[in-house]
Motif scaffolding. Sequence first.
Motif, PDB file in Angstrom:
ATOM      1  N   LEU A  20       0.827  -1.208   0.000  1.00 15.09           N
ATOM      2  CA  LEU A  20       0.000   0.000   0.000  1.00 15.09           C
ATOM      3  C   LEU A  20       0.864   1.262   0.000  1.00 15.09           C
ATOM      4  O   LEU A  20       0.557   2.224  -0.713  1.00 15.09           O
ATOM      5  N   ILE A  21       1.957   1.255   0.746  1.00 14.31           N
ATOM      6  CA  ILE A  21       2.875   2.405   0.747  1.00 14.31           C
ATOM      7  C   ILE A  21       3.487   2.590  -0.638  1.00 14.31           C
ATOM      8  O   ILE A  21       3.583   3.717  -1.144  1.00 14.31           O
ATOM      9  N   VAL A  22       3.896   1.500  -1.272  1.00 16.07           N
ATOM     10  CA  VAL A  22       4.455   1.582  -2.626  1.00 16.07           C
ATOM     11  C   VAL A  22       3.414   2.168  -3.580  1.00 16.07           C
ATOM     12  O   VAL A  22       3.725   3.057  -4.390  1.00 16.07           O
ATOM     13  N   GLN A  23       2.182   1.704  -3.491  1.00 12.26           N
ATOM     14  CA  GLN A  23       1.121   2.230  -4.357  1.00 12.26           C
ATOM     15  C   GLN A  23       0.914   3.723  -4.117  1.00 12.26           C
ATOM     16  O   GLN A  23       0.725   4.491  -5.067  1.00 12.26           O
ATOM     17  N   PHE A  24       0.944   4.136  -2.870  1.00 12.03           N
ATOM     18  CA  PHE A  24       0.779   5.547  -2.527  1.00 12.03           C
ATOM     19  C   PHE A  24       1.891   6.386  -3.156  1.00 12.03           C
ATOM     20  O   PHE A  24       1.628   7.431  -3.759  1.00 12.03           O
ATOM     21  N   ILE A  25       3.128   5.921  -3.039  1.00  9.96           N
ATOM     22  CA  ILE A  25       4.272   6.663  -3.590  1.00  9.96           C
ATOM     23  C   ILE A  25       4.188   6.728  -5.108  1.00  9.96           C
ATOM     24  O   ILE A  25       4.374   7.801  -5.711  1.00  9.96           O
ATOM     25  N   VAL A  26       3.908   5.606  -5.756  1.00 14.54           N
ATOM     26  CA  VAL A  26       3.830   5.577  -7.220  1.00 14.54           C
ATOM     27  C   VAL A  26       2.703   6.487  -7.712  1.00 14.54           C
ATOM     28  O   VAL A  26       2.887   7.295  -8.628  1.00 14.54           O
ATOM     29  N   ALA A  27       1.528   6.383  -7.087  1.00 16.64           N
ATOM     30  CA  ALA A  27       0.385   7.179  -7.531  1.00 16.64           C
ATOM     31  C   ALA A  27       0.633   8.667  -7.352  1.00 16.64           C
ATOM     32  O   ALA A  27       0.371   9.471  -8.256  1.00 16.64           O
ATOM     33  N   ASN A  28       1.153   9.043  -6.213  1.00 18.04           N
ATOM     34  CA  ASN A  28       1.336  10.465  -5.944  1.00 18.04           C
ATOM     35  C   ASN A  28       2.525  11.060  -6.670  1.00 18.04           C
ATOM     36  O   ASN A  28       2.484  12.227  -7.068  1.00 18.04           O
ATOM     37  N   THR A  29       3.565  10.277  -6.890  1.00 23.33           N
ATOM     38  CA  THR A  29       4.700  10.757  -7.678  1.00 23.33           C
ATOM     39  C   THR A  29       4.286  10.965  -9.124  1.00 23.33           C
ATOM     40  O   THR A  29       4.608  11.984  -9.736  1.00 23.33           O
ATOM     41  N   LYS A  31       1.251  11.493 -10.286  1.00 26.89           N
ATOM     42  CA  LYS A  31       0.297  12.598 -10.368  1.00 26.89           C
ATOM     43  C   LYS A  31       1.001  13.944 -10.211  1.00 26.89           C
ATOM     44  O   LYS A  31       0.657  14.917 -10.892  1.00 26.89           O
ATOM     45  N   ALA A  32       2.005  14.017  -9.350  1.00 27.25           N
ATOM     46  CA  ALA A  32       2.725  15.279  -9.120  1.00 27.25           C
ATOM     47  C   ALA A  32       3.494  15.728 -10.356  1.00 27.25           C
ATOM     48  O   ALA A  32       3.780  16.916 -10.512  1.00 27.25           O
ATOM     49  N   ARG A  33       3.813  14.807 -11.232  1.00 25.53           N
ATOM     50  CA  ARG A  33       4.558  15.143 -12.454  1.00 25.53           C
ATOM     51  C   ARG A  33       3.667  15.698 -13.559  1.00 25.53           C
ATOM     52  O   ARG A  33       4.166  16.199 -14.561  1.00 25.53           O
ATOM     53  N   LEU A  34       2.361  15.590 -13.382  1.00 27.57           N
ATOM     54  CA  LEU A  34       1.445  16.127 -14.391  1.00 27.57           C
ATOM     55  C   LEU A  34       1.435  17.652 -14.322  1.00 27.57           C
ATOM     56  O   LEU A  34       1.525  18.224 -13.233  1.00 27.57           O
ATOM     57  N   PRO A  35       1.292  18.297 -15.467  1.00 23.21           N
ATOM     58  CA  PRO A  35       1.195  19.754 -15.434  1.00 23.21           C
ATOM     59  C   PRO A  35      -0.115  20.180 -14.753  1.00 23.21           C
ATOM     60  O   PRO A  35      -1.143  19.527 -14.915  1.00 23.21           O
ATOM     61  N   ASN A  36      -0.050  21.228 -13.987  1.00 30.08           N
ATOM     62  CA  ASN A  36      -1.221  21.803 -13.313  1.00 30.08           C
ATOM     63  C   ASN A  36      -1.932  20.826 -12.373  1.00 30.08           C
ATOM     64  O   ASN A  36      -3.148  20.900 -12.216  1.00 30.08           O
ATOM     65  N   HIS A  37      -1.169  19.926 -11.778  1.00 30.78           N
ATOM     66  CA  HIS A  37      -1.823  18.967 -10.878  1.00 30.78           C
ATOM     67  C   HIS A  37      -2.293  19.688  -9.610  1.00 30.78           C
ATOM     68  O   HIS A  37      -1.698  20.664  -9.166  1.00 30.78           O
ATOM     69  N   LYS A  41      -6.703  15.669  -6.038  1.00 30.43           N
ATOM     70  CA  LYS A  41      -7.632  15.516  -7.159  1.00 30.43           C
ATOM     71  C   LYS A  41      -6.903  14.872  -8.325  1.00 30.43           C
ATOM     72  O   LYS A  41      -5.718  15.075  -8.523  1.00 30.43           O
ATOM     73  N   ILE A  42      -7.659  14.119  -9.088  1.00 27.49           N
ATOM     74  CA  ILE A  42      -7.102  13.556 -10.319  1.00 27.49           C
ATOM     75  C   ILE A  42      -7.899  14.133 -11.485  1.00 27.49           C
ATOM     76  O   ILE A  42      -9.109  14.338 -11.378  1.00 27.49           O
ATOM     77  N   ASP A  43      -7.211  14.404 -12.546  1.00 24.87           N
ATOM     78  CA  ASP A  43      -7.839  14.994 -13.729  1.00 24.87           C
ATOM     79  C   ASP A  43      -8.933  14.054 -14.234  1.00 24.87           C
ATOM     80  O   ASP A  43      -8.655  12.905 -14.587  1.00 24.87           O
ATOM     81  N   PRO A  44     -10.195  14.501 -14.280  1.00 18.11           N
ATOM     82  CA  PRO A  44     -11.289  13.617 -14.700  1.00 18.11           C
ATOM     83  C   PRO A  44     -11.207  13.198 -16.167  1.00 18.11           C
ATOM     84  O   PRO A  44     -11.899  12.253 -16.564  1.00 18.11           O
ATOM     85  N   VAL A  52      -0.929   7.321 -14.867  1.00 17.84           N
ATOM     86  CA  VAL A  52      -1.286   8.057 -13.652  1.00 17.84           C
ATOM     87  C   VAL A  52      -2.673   7.630 -13.169  1.00 17.84           C
ATOM     88  O   VAL A  52      -2.873   7.385 -11.981  1.00 17.84           O
ATOM     89  N   PHE A  53      -3.627   7.509 -14.082  1.00 14.17           N
ATOM     90  CA  PHE A  53      -4.968   7.050 -13.727  1.00 14.17           C
ATOM     91  C   PHE A  53      -4.911   5.640 -13.146  1.00 14.17           C
ATOM     92  O   PHE A  53      -5.505   5.359 -12.106  1.00 14.17           O
ATOM     93  N   ARG A  54      -4.185   4.748 -13.821  1.00 10.04           N
ATOM     94  CA  ARG A  54      -4.114   3.352 -13.364  1.00 10.04           C
ATOM     95  C   ARG A  54      -3.433   3.250 -12.002  1.00 10.04           C
ATOM     96  O   ARG A  54      -3.872   2.490 -11.138  1.00 10.04           O
TER      97      ARG A  54
END
Length: 139
Positions: A20-29, A31-37, A41-44, A52-54
């Motif tokens: 779960l910690i690995v998933q948290f790091i991967v998901a948030n890293t 998402k943070a690399r997306l422009p205007n994040h 929130k995740i871009d709908p 990033v969505f997956r």
Amino acid sequence: MDFSAYSSAFSGLLVVLTTLIVQFIVANTGKARLPNHIPGKIDPSLGHESFVFRAYRTMENSLENISLFLGSAFLAILAGVNPVWTGFAVWIYALARIMHMILYYMISTEQNPSPRSYFYLLGLLANILLLILILTRLL
């Protein structure tokens, strides 16, 4: 109560929490690399074609399932369910969640069932097994 008999279950729980910690790091890293994040929130407009969505959905799916599983696992331990069967169910769940994560990261599909669905189901069955073992023990 001597909890040393549950060392296999405890090590499996450690794997579940680490996953779960690995998933948290991967998901948030990701998402943070997306422009205007925007944090939280995740871009709908993102869909399964986006890693990033997956990654975000993998983490969310784990969060949706972990409370029931942790409750089942700790209740099994506290109720004195057979340590071998408890450890077995915990490890099946842990490995199923890892495979679910890997397949969700790798395969961009909206097909249902997707390959990850089988590992989701395996994790669910491990949880149901724990609940049956608890019920049997308490009766």
